[in-house]
Design a protein around this motif. Structure first.
Motif, mmCIF file in Angstrom:
data_model
loop_
_atom_site.group_PDB
_atom_site.id
_atom_site.type_symbol
_atom_site.label_atom_id
_atom_site.label_comp_id
_atom_site.label_asym_id
_atom_site.label_seq_id
_atom_site.Cartn_x
_atom_site.Cartn_y
_atom_site.Cartn_z
ATOM 1 N N THR A 342 0.827 -1.200 0.000
ATOM 2 C CA THR A 342 0.000 0.000 0.000
ATOM 3 C C THR A 342 0.862 1.251 0.000
ATOM 4 O O THR A 342 2.082 1.187 0.128
ATOM 5 N N ASP A 343 0.197 2.387 -0.079
ATOM 6 C CA ASP A 343 0.915 3.651 -0.207
ATOM 7 C C ASP A 343 1.122 4.360 1.127
ATOM 8 O O ASP A 343 1.472 5.542 1.151
ATOM 9 N N THR A 344 0.917 3.663 2.226
ATOM 10 C CA THR A 344 1.149 4.275 3.528
ATOM 11 C C THR A 344 1.671 3.241 4.505
ATOM 12 O O THR A 344 1.574 2.030 4.256
ATOM 13 N N LEU A 345 2.263 3.713 5.609
ATOM 14 C CA LEU A 345 2.728 2.818 6.664
ATOM 15 C C LEU A 345 1.600 1.901 7.103
ATOM 16 O O LEU A 345 0.464 2.337 7.257
ATOM 17 N N ALA A 346 1.900 0.632 7.325
ATOM 18 C CA ALA A 346 0.885 -0.315 7.779
ATOM 19 C C ALA A 346 1.520 -1.322 8.729
ATOM 20 O O ALA A 346 2.697 -1.676 8.574
ATOM 21 N N THR A 347 0.749 -1.768 9.708
ATOM 22 C CA THR A 347 1.199 -2.841 10.589
ATOM 23 C C THR A 347 0.832 -4.164 9.950
ATOM 24 O O THR A 347 -0.342 -4.431 9.686
ATOM 25 N N VAL A 348 1.837 -4.969 9.673
ATOM 26 C CA VAL A 348 1.644 -6.267 9.024
ATOM 27 C C VAL A 348 2.036 -7.332 10.026
ATOM 28 O O VAL A 348 3.099 -7.234 10.660
ATOM 29 N N GLY A 349 1.208 -8.357 10.191
ATOM 30 C CA GLY A 349 1.520 -9.373 11.184
ATOM 31 C C GLY A 349 0.914 -10.712 10.858
ATOM 32 O O GLY A 349 0.050 -10.845 9.986
ATOM 33 N N VAL A 350 1.384 -11.721 11.592
ATOM 34 C CA VAL A 350 0.875 -13.080 11.434
ATOM 35 C C VAL A 350 1.062 -13.820 12.745
ATOM 36 O O VAL A 350 2.087 -13.663 13.432
ATOM 37 N N ALA A 351 0.083 -14.612 13.122
ATOM 38 C CA ALA A 351 0.218 -15.470 14.296
ATOM 39 C C ALA A 351 1.194 -16.596 13.977
ATOM 40 O O ALA A 351 1.160 -17.169 12.881
ATOM 41 N N THR A 352 2.069 -16.925 14.921
ATOM 42 C CA THR A 352 3.061 -17.979 14.669
ATOM 43 C C THR A 352 2.385 -19.310 14.357
ATOM 44 O O THR A 352 2.925 -20.116 13.599
ATOM 45 N N GLY A 353 1.193 -19.528 14.919
ATOM 46 C CA GLY A 353 0.474 -20.769 14.650
ATOM 47 C C GLY A 353 -0.019 -20.891 13.224
ATOM 48 O O GLY A 353 -0.390 -21.987 12.799
ATOM 49 N N GLU A 354 -0.040 -19.782 12.475
ATOM 50 C CA GLU A 354 -0.465 -19.819 11.082
ATOM 51 C C GLU A 354 0.714 -20.053 10.139
ATOM 52 O O GLU A 354 0.526 -20.125 8.925
#
Length: 860
Positions: A342-354
């Motif tokens: 995207t064109d702006t700062l974003a918080t990207v994450g994932v659960a370790t179980g996934e």
């Protein structure tokens, strides 16, 4: 020596005989098979992205030298690959390919010897057609001879292209043509890596394993963000098809060529490594910057790409432009990539179980770009900059108390509009402290919310910033405070708490800030740094985590009448793929549309959307009118659709239902005093291809008969015939004729019959053209049954010096587009200056052996 204490010798011999078969492997046991060729993705260099046809022996040798001296060879780069244009235009008397003696005085064999002496390997280029993409001899029907020629020269790598392929388009034909070269290479007895370059046309990932060692999955890459983002989206889902000896190839690297930011180039390298893609450098290493060399030479990232398991990272999640990839590594670690398109700062994450990580109480994360080490309990996340990628090498961790916790700092910021601040609030610059020492600006409707501002022509300045700080580590962090560093002259004040005494694992502190922006702030991009300071662990160690969000300041358009497609919208939402400027929507990828066509009427300007779309533009009360045609594009059935133009929240013009095949409707919207313009296309079922054709916005009270900007000057429109168009190289063939079948200006265009290898069509001019004010040349085309390449060149000065860009814009069969060449992309012979005031001839290049329709050759 130990003595045999009473044990009979016969018994000892018998016992040895019994164990002997165990100590000695049976003679029939087979040795383990050798690793496949290209057991890991190939790494090296190719000249095309930076040099095009300007390839020669000196470039290749000097590049080999730099690979060694810079340490890139030791990092794993080993192939030095020559692309198109290395041979003469004709084969030799014996039918063999002949290296151009001016470019390669030592021949390819001599260059191969030099490259091999450096401990490197040499690659060459060929084509599975009658001609290469640049018109040099192809290998279709010459596979045996060409493969043996390359082997005799000492070639180690073959890139095998797909131009002028004479194909019927079937997958069977693609398999046949590329298998023929595979078998020819095998018969030479030389080990040669085989790179299939058919642009993903026949889905080679479904058939090319065992034929090629790598295969292109997409069209050609370009040195811009839209191209990179599109290619990632196409290649990332193909993980099941890659492995040792057979790799998905999303094309060569553009890192260092100048068309993208450092953040985007790091994403380029990161995602190629995560996708186990070949790493083929495409920049001039002799002049590469230290930053470019650091990106290309990142050993941790290269190790991920070259991991011996040979697994392409799998897409774990992909939503709203945020993607997470998970790649297993030898030894049990995993690489996790957090990608923000995207064109702006974003918080990207994932659960370790996934992910594929085995269950543990904590995990150790090593950032492969910064080297920083942190720990998390059960979620891997980070504030990822616009167009950026964070890559972690992850493993279970037994004692998290000794490792700093991972703290994710995110932020969101709506549209920022310059304007007056509160009279009671003195201006303050610098960071806003956690206790609110920087005073708040005047309260206002924050421009950039989902609801457009309606306060009038001069909304209050600034915007609303939201920051988030999330503790992902095992154990609470303490004494948390957040600060926002804004540009000089701006103000920032927290409207909600920016401090927390204790923040537990997976807890978040969210703070809202009021941002004030001076009224005279120019439109542009301005960084705001958000920093979280805190203490962690039993010893209460101090730490900070920062992220940067870019504030996009928008201002009203300047005076004049302008094509709306030349003005960037503040926000753009579309049901399918991106909104396309000056072309139809096409599909889910960038730049995949045609010229906007409604009921047979072709438009070179406009916005290609789908229903379920909304575009917003900031006007600031300075604009008066929008005039646009609307309709359903001919490329896809659908509809009916309704088009509405909003001035702030008031519907200023509406089309009512427009059906597919219906002539375009003209809308005229009064925008007087409006702060915001919105364009909305709707239908019962979203996804209908809905066009805003030739929209023109008037601002500043200029007369309605003022020229529309940017101004365009037609050079050839073919209304009176062929207008003297001829062929630059008569021996190569081709014909021209006036035709009404395709036109973007007037009622006629030009029908061109092209030879397979292509030709230049145009004419010398009796009177020189003065194009001093122009920045580019353009023409419109519609391809026939076999598609075509398009390019533009000019001749300048009394000597008619030829200046050409080397760009080969491909148009698919039965598709249409505008071919563009900027003057600053044209290269002239040494000692010749491209004098735009003295253009003596204009030429367009077309090829593939079919009919192509063109019109409106123009300067802009």
């Amino acid at each position: 020596m130990m003595r045999n204490r009473g044990r009979p010798v016969a018994a000892l011999v018998l016992s040895l005989a019994l164990v002997w078969p165990i100590l000695t492997p049976p003679a029939a046991q087979a040795a383990p098979p050798p690793p496949p060729l290209a057991a890991t993705p190939p790494m090296g260099f190719n000249n095309w992205n930076a040099f095009g046809c300007d390839v020669n022996e000196t470039l290749i040798k000097e590049t080999a030298d730099v690979l060694v001296s810079s340490g890139l060879k030791d990092a794993g780069y080993q192939y030095v690959n020559i692309d198109d244009c290395w041979s003469l235009r004709e084969r030799g008397p014996d039918g063999r390919l002949v290296p151009d003696p001016a470019k390669f005085p030592s021949g390819i064999e001599g260059v191969a010897d030099y490259v091999h002496s450096k401990g490197l390997k040499l690659g060459i280029y060929g084509d599975a057609g009658t001609k290469t993409c640049a018109g040099y001899p192809g290998s279709l029907g010459h596979e045996e001879l060409d493969a043996q020629t390359w082997a005799d020269w000492g070639v180690d790598y073959l890139k095998y292209d797909n131009c002028n392929n004479q194909s019927d388009g079937s997958q069977e034909d693609y398999v046949r043509r590329y298998t023929a070269m595979r078998q020819a290479l095998d018969r030479t007895g030389r080990t040669i890596v085989y790179s299939i370059c058919e642009w993903g046309t026949s889905q080679p990932w479904t058939w090319a394993k065992g034929i090629g060692h790598l295969w292109r999955t997409t069209g050609d890459i370009s040195d811009n963000w839209a191209s990179l983002r599109s290619i990632i989206r196409q290649n990332a889902p193909l993980a099941p098809y890659a492995g040792p000896g057979h790799w998905n190839d999303p094309d060569m690297l553009e890192i260092g060529n100048g068309g993208m930011t450092a953040t985007e180039y790091r994403t380029h390298m990161s995602m190629w490594a995560m996708m186990a893609a070949p790493l083929i450098i495409g920049t001039d290493l002799r002049t590469a910057s230290a930053e470019t060399m650091a990106i290309l030479g990142n050993r941790e990232l290269i190790a991920i790409d070259q991991d011996r398991l040979g697994v392409q990272g799998a897409v774990v999640s992909d939503e709203n432009g945020l993607m997470v990839l998970d790649k297993p590594l030898a030894g049990g670690d995993r690489a996790i990539a957090l990608y923000n398109s995207t064109d702006t700062l974003a918080t990207v994450g994932v659960a370790t179980g996934e992910t594929g990580l085995r269950r543990a109480g904590a995990y150790r994360l090593t950032d492969v770009w910064t080297g920083a080490t942190t720990q998390v309990r059960s979620t891997i996340s980070a504030g990822v900059p616009a167009h950026g990628t964070v890559v972690y090498r992850v493993r279970p961790l037994r004692d998290p108390a000794t490792v700093a916790p991972a703290v994710a700092v995110g932020a969101g910021l709506g549209t920022v509009v310059p304007g007056p601040t509160s009279d009671t609030t003195p201006p303050t610059t610098g960071p806003a402290s956690a206790d609110g020492a920087t005073p708040a600006t005047a309260a206002s409707e924050p421009a950039g919310d989902d609801t457009p501002a309606t306060a009038g022509p001069e909304p209050a300045g600034g915007g609303a910033l939201t920051t988030t700080v999330t503790n992902r580590g095992v154990g609470a962090i303490r004494d948390l405070s957040v600060a926002a560093e804004v540009p000089a002259g701006w103000t920032a004040a927290p409207a909600t708490p920016a401090r927390r005494a204790r923040l537990a694992t997976d807890a978040t502190l969210e703070t809202t800030w009021q941002i004030g922006v001076p009224a005279d702030t120019p439109a542009g991009r301005y960084p705001i740094d958000v920093t979280a300071s805190y203490r962690w662990g039993p010893r209460q160690r101090a730490a900070t985590t920062s992220s940067q969000i870019i504030a996009v300041v928008v201002t009203a358009p300047e005076d004049g009448r302008r094509h709306l497609s030349t003005i960037s919208p503040v926000t753009s939402a579309n049901a399918t793929g991106p909104v396309e400027a000056d072309q139809s929507n096409g599909g889910p990828l960038e730049n995949d549309g045609n010229l906007i066509t409604i009921a047979g009427q072709v438009h070179t300007r406009g916005l290609g959307t789908t229903t379920g779309s909304e575009l917003r533009y900031y006007l600031g009360g300075r604009c008066s009118r929008l005039v646009t045609d609307v309709g359903i594009d001919d490329e896809a059935a659908g509809g009916p659709a309704t088009f509405t133009v909003y001035a702030d929240d008031t519907a200023a013009a509406a089309s009512g239902p427009v059906a597919a095949g219906e002539a375009p409707k003209t809308l005229t919207a009064d925008l007087t005093g409006a702060a915001w313009l919105r364009l909305v296309a709707e239908s019962a079922a979203t996804g209908t291809h809905a066009d805003w054709a030739t929209p023109v916005l008037t601002c500043g009270g200029v007369p309605d008969d003022s020229p529309v900007l940017p101004e365009s000057r037609t050079l050839f429109s073919f209304e009176t015939g062929t207008e003297g168009f001829t062929i630059a190289n008569p021996g190569d063939g081709g014909t021209v004729a006036q035709s009404p079948l395709f036109h973007t200006e007037g009622a006629n265009g030009l029908k061109v019959s092209t030879p397979v290898a292509g030709n230049w069509f145009g004419r010398p001019l009796s009177t020189p053209l003065d194009l001093s004010g122009a920045t580019m040349l353009r023409f419109d085309l519609k391809a026939g049954d076999v598609g075509t390449v398009g390019e533009i060149a000019v001749q300048v000065g009394e000597g008619f010096s030829w200046c050409q860009g080397g760009l080969w814009t491909w148009t698919n069969p039965h598709s249409s587009k505008t071919v563009t060449e900027r003057f600053d992309q044209l290269s002239c012979p040494a000692g010749v200056t491209l004098d735009r005031s003295d253009v003596r001839a204009v030429w367009v290049f077309l090829n593939t052996g079919g009919e192509v329709l063109i019109d409106n050759v123009r300067a802009e």
